[in-house]
Design a protein around this motif. Sequence first.
Motif, mmCIF file in Angstrom:
data_model
loop_
_atom_site.group_PDB
_atom_site.id
_atom_site.type_symbol
_atom_site.label_atom_id
_atom_site.label_comp_id
_atom_site.label_asym_id
_atom_site.label_seq_id
_atom_site.Cartn_x
_atom_site.Cartn_y
_atom_site.Cartn_z
ATOM 1 N N MET A 97 0.850 -1.192 0.000
ATOM 2 C CA MET A 97 0.000 0.000 0.000
ATOM 3 C C MET A 97 0.881 1.235 0.000
ATOM 4 O O MET A 97 1.674 1.447 0.914
ATOM 5 N N LEU A 98 0.730 2.014 -1.037
ATOM 6 C CA LEU A 98 1.445 3.279 -1.168
ATOM 7 C C LEU A 98 0.495 4.419 -0.823
ATOM 8 O O LEU A 98 -0.595 4.510 -1.392
ATOM 9 N N THR A 99 0.892 5.253 0.117
ATOM 10 C CA THR A 99 0.075 6.401 0.499
ATOM 11 C C THR A 99 0.695 7.680 -0.031
ATOM 12 O O THR A 99 1.907 7.875 0.055
ATOM 13 N N VAL A 100 -0.146 8.544 -0.581
ATOM 14 C CA VAL A 100 0.272 9.852 -1.057
ATOM 15 C C VAL A 100 -0.273 10.886 -0.070
ATOM 16 O O VAL A 100 -1.481 10.964 0.152
ATOM 17 N N ALA A 101 0.611 11.650 0.539
ATOM 18 C CA ALA A 101 0.218 12.625 1.547
ATOM 19 C C ALA A 101 0.766 13.997 1.191
ATOM 20 O O ALA A 101 1.690 14.135 0.396
ATOM 21 N N GLY A 102 0.176 15.007 1.795
ATOM 22 C CA GLY A 102 0.626 16.372 1.550
ATOM 23 C C GLY A 102 -0.496 17.351 1.825
ATOM 24 O O GLY A 102 -1.638 16.958 2.049
ATOM 25 N N PRO A 103 -0.206 18.640 1.815
ATOM 26 C CA PRO A 103 -1.223 19.653 2.115
ATOM 27 C C PRO A 103 -2.270 19.740 1.008
ATOM 28 O O PRO A 103 -2.125 19.150 -0.067
ATOM 29 N N ASN A 104 -3.318 20.494 1.290
ATOM 30 C CA ASN A 104 -4.349 20.723 0.275
ATOM 31 C C ASN A 104 -3.738 21.365 -0.967
ATOM 32 O O ASN A 104 -2.825 22.195 -0.870
ATOM 33 N N ALA A 105 -4.240 20.973 -2.126
ATOM 34 C CA ALA A 105 -3.793 21.520 -3.418
ATOM 35 C C ALA A 105 -2.354 21.131 -3.752
ATOM 36 O O ALA A 105 -1.712 21.783 -4.573
ATOM 37 N N LEU B 189 -2.614 7.670 10.472
ATOM 38 C CA LEU B 189 -3.193 6.546 9.749
ATOM 39 C C LEU B 189 -2.255 6.086 8.642
ATOM 40 O O LEU B 189 -2.123 4.885 8.371
ATOM 41 N N SER B 190 -1.593 7.045 7.996
ATOM 42 C CA SER B 190 -0.621 6.695 6.959
ATOM 43 C C SER B 190 0.520 5.874 7.545
ATOM 44 O O SER B 190 0.962 4.882 6.953
ATOM 45 N N LEU B 191 0.992 6.265 8.707
ATOM 46 C CA LEU B 191 2.072 5.535 9.364
ATOM 47 C C LEU B 191 1.639 4.123 9.748
ATOM 48 O O LEU B 191 2.417 3.172 9.680
ATOM 49 N N ALA B 192 0.371 3.980 10.153
ATOM 50 C CA ALA B 192 -0.110 2.688 10.645
ATOM 51 C C ALA B 192 -0.367 1.687 9.527
ATOM 52 O O ALA B 192 -0.190 0.482 9.720
ATOM 53 N N PHE B 193 -0.777 2.175 8.351
ATOM 54 C CA PHE B 193 -1.259 1.248 7.331
ATOM 55 C C PHE B 193 -0.457 1.220 6.036
ATOM 56 O O PHE B 193 -0.740 0.422 5.153
ATOM 57 N N SER B 194 0.530 2.086 5.892
ATOM 58 C CA SER B 194 1.241 2.187 4.618
ATOM 59 C C SER B 194 2.522 1.367 4.609
ATOM 60 O O SER B 194 3.232 1.286 5.611
ATOM 61 N N ASP B 195 2.808 0.776 3.461
ATOM 62 C CA ASP B 195 4.106 0.138 3.245
ATOM 63 C C ASP B 195 5.122 1.163 2.755
ATOM 64 O O ASP B 195 6.318 1.036 3.009
ATOM 65 N N ARG B 196 4.613 2.149 2.034
ATOM 66 C CA ARG B 196 5.470 3.186 1.465
ATOM 67 C C ARG B 196 4.689 4.496 1.443
ATOM 68 O O ARG B 196 3.474 4.504 1.302
ATOM 69 N N LEU B 197 5.410 5.601 1.578
ATOM 70 C CA LEU B 197 4.759 6.913 1.673
ATOM 71 C C LEU B 197 5.455 7.907 0.762
ATOM 72 O O LEU B 197 6.687 7.913 0.652
ATOM 73 N N ILE B 198 4.644 8.709 0.074
ATOM 74 C CA ILE B 198 5.154 9.807 -0.739
ATOM 75 C C ILE B 198 4.565 11.111 -0.217
ATOM 76 O O ILE B 198 3.356 11.211 -0.009
ATOM 77 N N PHE B 199 5.409 12.098 0.021
ATOM 78 C CA PHE B 199 4.949 13.444 0.352
ATOM 79 C C PHE B 199 4.973 14.284 -0.909
ATOM 80 O O PHE B 199 5.995 14.348 -1.607
ATOM 81 N N LEU B 200 3.850 14.939 -1.206
ATOM 82 C CA LEU B 200 3.777 15.890 -2.309
ATOM 83 C C LEU B 200 3.603 17.293 -1.758
ATOM 84 O O LEU B 200 2.919 17.507 -0.758
ATOM 85 N N LYS B 201 4.202 18.250 -2.462
ATOM 86 C CA LYS B 201 4.002 19.663 -2.135
ATOM 87 C C LYS B 201 4.139 20.463 -3.419
ATOM 88 O O LYS B 201 5.111 20.304 -4.159
#
Length: 232
Positions: free
Chosen positions: A1-9, A172-184
């Motif tokens: 599971m790859l999660t994409v995180a970051g601020p609005n827009a 939640l991203s930390l708990a369930f993700s195998d990999r994480l990407i931060f976008l800005k």
Amino acid sequence: MLTVAGPNAAGKSTLLRLITRAIRPSGGSISVFGNDIAHMPLRQIAKTISFVPQIHKPMFPFTVFEMVLAGRNPHLGELKQPGKADEDKALAAVALTGISDIAGRPYTKISGGQLQLVLIARAIAQEAPVMLLDEPSSHLDIRNQIGILKTIDRIRDEHELCIISVLHDINLSLAFSDRLIFLKNGKKTAEGNPGDIVTAEMVKEVYGVETAVLKDGENTYVAPHLKNNEKK
């Protein structure tokens, strides 16, 4: 599971829409299992990628079960109606997401949280090897947030799915993700193991807020970092 995180827009939902070919990239290409989606028939894309949107406005009073059964459409031939096997797959998806008790209710007469579960059940019934989720827990309380993410986690393992999810909640991203990407600002700021890249410095860089990143064994948590004069 790859999660994409970051601020609005930041471009998170736009990224998912690009992958589904809802919009086309201004440059470059997107490939799924070695196939450029720009040259894939829409039915093939639907068999390969399911998508759970963040916002969906019901238009017609189909029942919840009928909405989930619609996930089987990519597997049907022209003018072919769903058969017993399709109905069984839809019923299994309804049961898996815990919405069997509302299966006969009109889709237009359920809560926002229930609607989100219906969309996830429809994606499960679609049986695509890649599942995209745009804020799947946004309309749910904490109990149901954890419940649906556990369900998605179990489905991923049982069906060997590739899941790309947009989540705003870093914990939640930390708990369930195998990999994480931060976008800005439409660009990737960091990518890697969630426990490695989620630091107070990175959260400050991406979101512009002060936080405390806590470690408890293998678990990582992010908490607000408030000064004494801010606690009021």
